[in-house]
Design a protein around this motif. Structure first.
Motif, mmCIF file in Angstrom:
data_model
loop_
_atom_site.group_PDB
_atom_site.id
_atom_site.type_symbol
_atom_site.label_atom_id
_atom_site.label_comp_id
_atom_site.label_asym_id
_atom_site.label_seq_id
_atom_site.Cartn_x
_atom_site.Cartn_y
_atom_site.Cartn_z
ATOM 1 N N GLY A 7 -1.281 25.107 60.674
ATOM 2 C CA GLY A 7 -0.940 23.628 60.092
ATOM 3 C C GLY A 7 -1.904 23.237 58.930
ATOM 4 O O GLY A 7 -2.653 24.020 58.228
ATOM 5 N N CYS A 8 -1.494 22.040 58.170
ATOM 6 C CA CYS A 8 -2.115 21.345 57.001
ATOM 7 C C CYS A 8 -3.756 21.384 57.290
ATOM 8 O O CYS A 8 -4.138 20.720 58.536
ATOM 9 C CB CYS A 8 -1.481 20.387 56.837
ATOM 10 N N PRO A 9 -4.446 21.911 56.593
ATOM 11 C CA PRO A 9 -5.792 21.741 56.803
ATOM 12 C C PRO A 9 -6.284 20.045 56.556
ATOM 13 O O PRO A 9 -7.489 19.777 56.905
ATOM 14 C CB PRO A 9 -6.502 22.669 55.648
ATOM 15 N N ILE A 10 -5.341 19.473 56.067
ATOM 16 C CA ILE A 10 -5.843 17.720 55.877
ATOM 17 C C ILE A 10 -5.354 17.121 57.209
ATOM 18 O O ILE A 10 -6.223 16.316 57.774
ATOM 19 C CB ILE A 10 -5.430 17.304 54.555
ATOM 20 N N CYS A 11 -4.313 17.238 57.646
ATOM 21 C CA CYS A 11 -3.774 16.467 58.778
ATOM 22 C C CYS A 11 -3.131 17.254 59.905
ATOM 23 O O CYS A 11 -2.633 16.606 60.841
ATOM 24 C CB CYS A 11 -2.502 15.657 58.200
ATOM 25 N N SER A 12 -3.248 18.557 59.894
ATOM 26 C CA SER A 12 -2.730 19.438 61.075
ATOM 27 C C SER A 12 -1.268 19.442 61.077
ATOM 28 O O SER A 12 -0.660 19.978 62.172
ATOM 29 C CB SER A 12 -3.355 19.132 62.214
ATOM 30 N N SER A 13 -0.479 18.809 60.229
ATOM 31 C CA SER A 13 0.998 18.843 60.445
ATOM 32 C C SER A 13 1.696 20.354 60.084
ATOM 33 O O SER A 13 0.960 21.185 59.486
ATOM 34 C CB SER A 13 1.656 17.990 59.400
ATOM 35 N N LEU A 14 2.818 20.477 60.492
ATOM 36 C CA LEU A 14 3.339 21.759 60.239
ATOM 37 C C LEU A 14 3.671 22.187 58.746
ATOM 38 O O LEU A 14 4.037 21.078 58.017
ATOM 39 C CB LEU A 14 4.868 21.766 60.911
ATOM 40 N N ILE A 15 3.712 23.341 58.464
ATOM 41 C CA ILE A 15 3.745 23.724 57.113
ATOM 42 C C ILE A 15 4.914 24.370 57.259
ATOM 43 O O ILE A 15 4.796 25.627 57.890
ATOM 44 C CB ILE A 15 2.591 24.763 56.564
ATOM 45 N N GLU A 16 5.831 24.117 56.597
ATOM 46 C CA GLU A 16 7.362 24.585 56.712
ATOM 47 C C GLU A 16 7.656 25.848 55.579
ATOM 48 O O GLU A 16 8.576 26.520 55.926
ATOM 49 C CB GLU A 16 8.211 23.639 56.351
ATOM 50 N N GLU A 18 5.858 28.928 52.807
ATOM 51 C CA GLU A 18 4.655 29.783 52.566
ATOM 52 C C GLU A 18 3.499 29.222 52.081
ATOM 53 O O GLU A 18 2.438 29.912 51.704
ATOM 54 C CB GLU A 18 5.001 30.914 51.604
ATOM 55 N N GLY A 19 3.400 27.879 52.109
ATOM 56 C CA GLY A 19 2.322 27.140 51.085
ATOM 57 C C GLY A 19 1.012 26.924 52.150
ATOM 58 O O GLY A 19 0.892 27.519 53.378
ATOM 59 N N TRP A 20 0.351 26.066 51.773
ATOM 60 C CA TRP A 20 -0.958 25.938 52.653
ATOM 61 C C TRP A 20 -1.074 24.533 53.030
ATOM 62 O O TRP A 20 -2.296 24.134 53.645
ATOM 63 C CB TRP A 20 -2.158 26.498 52.087
ATOM 64 N N LEU A 21 -0.229 23.607 52.430
ATOM 65 C CA LEU A 21 -0.447 22.223 52.768
ATOM 66 C C LEU A 21 1.184 21.863 53.387
ATOM 67 O O LEU A 21 1.885 22.416 53.112
ATOM 68 C CB LEU A 21 -0.759 21.251 51.618
ATOM 69 N N CYS A 22 0.978 20.662 54.092
ATOM 70 C CA CYS A 22 2.227 19.981 54.649
ATOM 71 C C CYS A 22 2.918 19.442 53.353
ATOM 72 O O CYS A 22 2.424 19.468 52.346
ATOM 73 C CB CYS A 22 2.183 19.031 55.516
ATOM 74 N N GLU A 23 4.233 19.145 53.551
ATOM 75 C CA GLU A 23 5.185 18.593 52.422
ATOM 76 C C GLU A 23 4.499 17.558 51.861
ATOM 77 O O GLU A 23 4.226 17.458 50.425
ATOM 78 C CB GLU A 23 6.533 18.459 52.732
ATOM 79 N N ILE A 24 4.024 16.426 52.611
ATOM 80 C CA ILE A 24 3.272 15.432 51.804
ATOM 81 C C ILE A 24 2.064 15.521 51.071
ATOM 82 O O ILE A 24 1.924 15.144 50.071
ATOM 83 C CB ILE A 24 2.885 14.294 52.971
ATOM 84 N N HIS A 25 1.309 16.282 51.778
ATOM 85 C CA HIS A 25 -0.053 16.601 50.930
ATOM 86 C C HIS A 25 0.127 17.827 49.827
ATOM 87 O O HIS A 25 -0.505 17.697 48.784
ATOM 88 C CB HIS A 25 -0.833 17.089 51.937
ATOM 89 N N ARG A 26 1.131 18.459 49.920
ATOM 90 C CA ARG A 26 1.596 19.457 48.860
ATOM 91 C C ARG A 26 1.704 18.649 47.533
ATOM 92 O O ARG A 26 1.543 18.863 46.480
ATOM 93 C CB ARG A 26 2.707 20.432 49.074
ATOM 94 N N LYS A 27 2.849 17.633 47.936
ATOM 95 C CA LYS A 27 3.261 16.760 46.723
ATOM 96 C C LYS A 27 2.294 15.959 46.014
ATOM 97 O O LYS A 27 2.170 16.154 44.968
ATOM 98 C CB LYS A 27 4.328 16.018 47.317
#
Length: 80
Positions: A7-16, A18-27
């Motif tokens: 999961g996202c290291p910031i919010c623990s949301s699902l990472i959909e 190959e990245g390391w952040l969820c969609e919101i934090h990636r953007k």
């Protein structure tokens, strides 16, 4: 990098992807990288990533996701 199950290291949301952040934090991370480039140019190279992140967190108009990413990056400087 983080795996899908971690999961996202910031919010623990699902990472959909190959990245390391969820969609919101990636953007937000991508937007912050772009903004830092503009700030760095405007300050003629005299702003550090640490100072940039601090200022972003302090700005009242900064969105919550951007503040969370800036705070995370400032505590994990190996990402930049």
């Amino acid at each position: 990098m983080y795996g899908l199950s971690e999961g996202c290291p910031i919010c623990s949301s699902l990472i959909e992807d190959e990245g390391w952040l969820c969609e919101i934090h990636r953007k937000a991370f991508e937007n912050l990288k772009s903004a830092y480039g503009a700030w760095h140019k405007a300050y003629r190279g005299k702003i550090t990533i640490e100072d940039f992140c601090r200022r972003i967190v302090e700005l009242k108009d900064t969105g919550q996701a951007a503040k969370e990413v800036a705070d995370y990056v400032s505590r994990n400087m190996s990402l930049v």
